[in-house]
Design a protein around this motif. Structure first.
Motif, PDB file in Angstrom:
ATOM      1  N   GLY A   1      56.033  56.281  46.605  1.00  0.00           N
ATOM      2  CA  GLY A   1      55.160  57.123  47.398  1.00  0.00           C
ATOM      3  C   GLY A   1      54.729  56.429  48.671  1.00  0.00           C
ATOM      4  O   GLY A   1      54.825  55.212  48.817  1.00  0.00           O
ATOM      5  N   ALA A   2      54.230  57.214  49.621  1.00  0.00           N
ATOM      6  CA  ALA A   2      53.889  56.698  50.944  1.00  0.00           C
ATOM      7  C   ALA A   2      52.642  55.828  50.898  1.00  0.00           C
ATOM      8  O   ALA A   2      51.733  56.048  50.101  1.00  0.00           O
ATOM      9  CB  ALA A   2      53.684  57.863  51.903  1.00  0.00           C
ATOM     10  N   THR A   3      52.610  54.826  51.783  1.00  0.00           N
ATOM     11  CA  THR A   3      51.432  53.986  51.968  1.00  0.00           C
ATOM     12  C   THR A   3      50.869  54.252  53.368  1.00  0.00           C
ATOM     13  O   THR A   3      51.588  54.730  54.252  1.00  0.00           O
ATOM     14  CB  THR A   3      51.784  52.499  51.830  1.00  0.00           C
ATOM     15  OG1 THR A   3      52.846  52.180  52.745  1.00  0.00           O
ATOM     16  CG2 THR A   3      52.233  52.192  50.410  1.00  0.00           C
ATOM     17  N   PRO A   4      49.591  53.967  53.618  1.00  0.00           N
ATOM     18  CA  PRO A   4      48.965  54.278  54.914  1.00  0.00           C
ATOM     19  C   PRO A   4      49.388  53.308  56.014  1.00  0.00           C
ATOM     20  O   PRO A   4      48.675  52.349  56.319  1.00  0.00           O
ATOM     21  CB  PRO A   4      47.468  54.198  54.607  1.00  0.00           C
ATOM     22  CG  PRO A   4      47.351  53.307  53.431  1.00  0.00           C
ATOM     23  CD  PRO A   4      48.595  53.488  52.636  1.00  0.00           C
ATOM     24  N   ASP A   5      50.546  53.564  56.617  1.00  0.00           N
ATOM     25  CA  ASP A   5      51.098  52.678  57.640  1.00  0.00           C
ATOM     26  C   ASP A   5      50.760  53.118  59.061  1.00  0.00           C
ATOM     27  O   ASP A   5      51.066  52.399  60.019  1.00  0.00           O
ATOM     28  CB  ASP A   5      52.626  52.591  57.496  1.00  0.00           C
ATOM     29  CG  ASP A   5      53.040  51.868  56.225  1.00  0.00           C
ATOM     30  OD1 ASP A   5      52.177  51.203  55.628  1.00  0.00           O
ATOM     31  OD2 ASP A   5      54.216  51.973  55.842  1.00  0.00           O
ATOM     32  N   ARG A   6      50.177  54.290  59.218  1.00  0.00           N
ATOM     33  CA  ARG A   6      49.793  54.765  60.552  1.00  0.00           C
ATOM     34  C   ARG A   6      48.367  54.310  60.816  1.00  0.00           C
ATOM     35  O   ARG A   6      47.434  54.683  60.101  1.00  0.00           O
ATOM     36  CB  ARG A   6      49.887  56.287  60.610  1.00  0.00           C
ATOM     37  CG  ARG A   6      49.740  56.862  61.990  1.00  0.00           C
ATOM     38  CD  ARG A   6      50.999  56.575  62.818  1.00  0.00           C
ATOM     39  NE  ARG A   6      50.955  57.294  64.087  1.00  0.00           N
ATOM     40  CZ  ARG A   6      50.388  56.817  65.191  1.00  0.00           C
ATOM     41  NH1 ARG A   6      49.799  55.630  65.168  1.00  0.00           N
ATOM     42  NH2 ARG A   6      50.406  57.514  66.292  1.00  0.00           N
TER      43      ARG A   6
ATOM     44  N   PRO B   1      43.480  53.116  58.750  1.00  0.00           N
ATOM     45  CA  PRO B   1      44.865  53.459  58.410  1.00  0.00           C
ATOM     46  C   PRO B   1      44.942  54.881  57.843  1.00  0.00           C
ATOM     47  O   PRO B   1      43.972  55.390  57.272  1.00  0.00           O
ATOM     48  CB  PRO B   1      45.230  52.423  57.347  1.00  0.00           C
ATOM     49  CG  PRO B   1      43.921  52.123  56.669  1.00  0.00           C
ATOM     50  CD  PRO B   1      42.837  52.309  57.693  1.00  0.00           C
ATOM     51  N   PHE B   2      46.092  55.493  58.010  1.00  0.00           N
ATOM     52  CA  PHE B   2      46.312  56.853  57.504  1.00  0.00           C
ATOM     53  C   PHE B   2      47.735  56.970  56.966  1.00  0.00           C
ATOM     54  O   PHE B   2      48.651  56.282  57.439  1.00  0.00           O
ATOM     55  CB  PHE B   2      46.135  57.903  58.616  1.00  0.00           C
ATOM     56  CG  PHE B   2      44.819  57.845  59.325  1.00  0.00           C
ATOM     57  CD1 PHE B   2      43.692  58.471  58.801  1.00  0.00           C
ATOM     58  CD2 PHE B   2      44.695  57.157  60.527  1.00  0.00           C
ATOM     59  CE1 PHE B   2      42.477  58.417  59.468  1.00  0.00           C
ATOM     60  CE2 PHE B   2      43.489  57.095  61.203  1.00  0.00           C
ATOM     61  CZ  PHE B   2      42.372  57.725  60.663  1.00  0.00           C
ATOM     62  N   HIS B   3      47.918  57.845  55.978  1.00  0.00           N
ATOM     63  CA  HIS B   3      49.265  58.294  55.647  1.00  0.00           C
ATOM     64  C   HIS B   3      49.745  59.191  56.785  1.00  0.00           C
ATOM     65  O   HIS B   3      48.980  60.011  57.292  1.00  0.00           O
ATOM     66  CB  HIS B   3      49.281  59.094  54.336  1.00  0.00           C
ATOM     67  CG  HIS B   3      48.871  58.300  53.146  1.00  0.00           C
ATOM     68  ND1 HIS B   3      47.752  58.605  52.405  1.00  0.00           N
ATOM     69  CD2 HIS B   3      49.429  57.213  52.556  1.00  0.00           C
ATOM     70  CE1 HIS B   3      47.643  57.743  51.402  1.00  0.00           C
ATOM     71  NE2 HIS B   3      48.633  56.888  51.480  1.00  0.00           N
TER      72      HIS B   3
END
Length: 400
Positions: free
Chosen positions: A344-349, A359-361
């Protein structure tokens, strides 16, 4: 839709290619069930992944490839769930006589049930084969040494054996010892065993392979103990990737070469606000050549980046600082894809405003910005402002 005979609440589509539903308190989904040997995929909820643990989950996915049918695979799943319950309750069977009694098999290898029952010849023959298998396995465990047995199921179909500091999981087939057991451990590679009809010999082969991981264990243990490890959530040797906190909402992601764990890591990424991450990236590029091969990973990282890594015990870095500022979670699990806890996605933005740095998804930020009527849309990208500090931000729609 029809239900599984093993788990009635797990329903299949009309073609019996997809199974989805509840297993007790947990959720599973099995896709491409008509191609168990090559294409079938198992997805489980985060709670079930946590219950099984990485070793049993890896073993379960290997069993899927060897299952003769969906029901046979669900039988294996039910057994593993029972075993995980037994481990959680502290059940540790250690003595051959206790195991034999649980199996209704005496230490001479004869099934008491087969002597007392009045069933047909086939049932007697099956009982005798089971008794012979159990007696054979008990003798091998006697030879191996019961001090090395960390756990054994009541059916003697699943074992956990000590190989130094490692745990070797053994799935015993009903046709044992003619057919080799399945061996698995928390390792970044699959164990290769040449079966010679001897459990002791196979365990020795696995021990030799797992001993190769001792340098990796010695390298990662101080890192996992001294740093704030953001992922994996439960560090183990089967995962050589790490993401650690650097402070100020920045993080360092990398992959360790298990064969040479003290060398500079690979696939290095520094994530965080631009004003913080950019100087760290430049410093890594400039000074990674000064890496000291025989020094601990933590010391090298701190030396190269000229930072003091946050320590978990001192509470210097709040893990919530790395959670998405919109959904307030670190790992974004997709119900549609049934991701496990380490996918699953991690908050890289990250917001580039140093005073903010939230940070945000990418998908969370896209949906947030898309909901603001005044924001600008260009193809699959939306331009707007950070929800916290109003600094300019953009997000791109993620593929399903």
């Amino acid at each position: 839709m029809t239900g599984s005979t093993i788990f009635p609440q797990v329903l299949s589509n009309i073609n019996h290619t997809v199974y989805e539903g509840a297993v007790g308190h947990y959720w599973i989904k099995l896709t491409d069930a008509d191609r168990l040997k090559d294409k079938a995929a198992l997805h489980v909820s985060q709670s079930l992944a946590t219950k099984l643990g990485s070793t049993r989950l890896a073993l379960l996915k290997r069993l899927l490839r060897n299952a003769s049918s969906v029901d046979a695979f669900f039988e294996e799943l039910r057994e593993l769930l029972r075993e995980s319950e037994a481990v959680a309750d502290g059940e540790r069977a250690k003595r051959p006589n206790a195991l034999a009694q649980a199996m209704n098999v005496d230490t001479n290898g004869v099934s008491r049930g087969s002597r007392d029952a009045s069933g047909d010849d086939d049932d007697d023959e099956d009982a005798q084969e089971a008794a012979a298998r159990c007696a054979h396995l008990l003798r091998e465990l006697d030879e191996l040494g019961w001090d090395r047995v960390r756990h054994v199921s009541s059916t003697l179909m699943y074992l956990e054996l000590a190989c130094g500091e490692h745990t070797l999981c053994v799935e015993v087939p009903r046709t044992y010892p003619t057919v080799a057991p399945t061996f698995a451990a928390a390792a970044p590679f699959a164990l290769g065993v040449r079966w010679r009809s001897s459990l002791c010999d196979a365990v020795a082969q696995c021990s030799d392979q797992l001993a190769l991981l001792d340098p990796l264990r010695d390298a990662l243990r101080p890192l996992d103990e001294r740093c704030v490890v953001l992922e994996p959530s439960r560090p183990s040797l089967d995962c050589v990737a790490r993401r650690i906190a650097l402070g100020n909402r920045a993080a360092l992601a990398f992959v360790v070469d298990w064969r040479n764990p003290l060398l500079p890591p690979q696939n290095v990424r520094i994530i965080g606000p631009h004003t913080i991450a950019s100087p760290l990236k430049q410093r890594w590029a400039d000074f990674v050549g000064d890496w000291v091969v025989d020094a601990p990973l933590v010391d090298n990282i701190e030396r190269v980046l000229a930072v003091q890594l946050p320590r978990p015990s001192a509470g210097q870095e709040d893990e919530s600082a790395h959670q998405c500022g919109i959904c307030y979670s670190y790992r974004l699990l997709s119900a549609a894809k049934a991701d496990t806890e380490e996918s699953g996605a991690t908050p890289d933005r990250v917001c580039d405003n140093e005073r903010c740095g939230r940070p945000f998804h990418e998908s969370c930020l896209y949906e947030w910005l898309r909901a603001v009527p005044a924001n600008t849309h260009t193809f699959n990208t939306v331009f707007g402002a950070c929800p916290y500090c109003t600094s300019k931000l953009s997000a791109t729609k993620q593929s399903e």
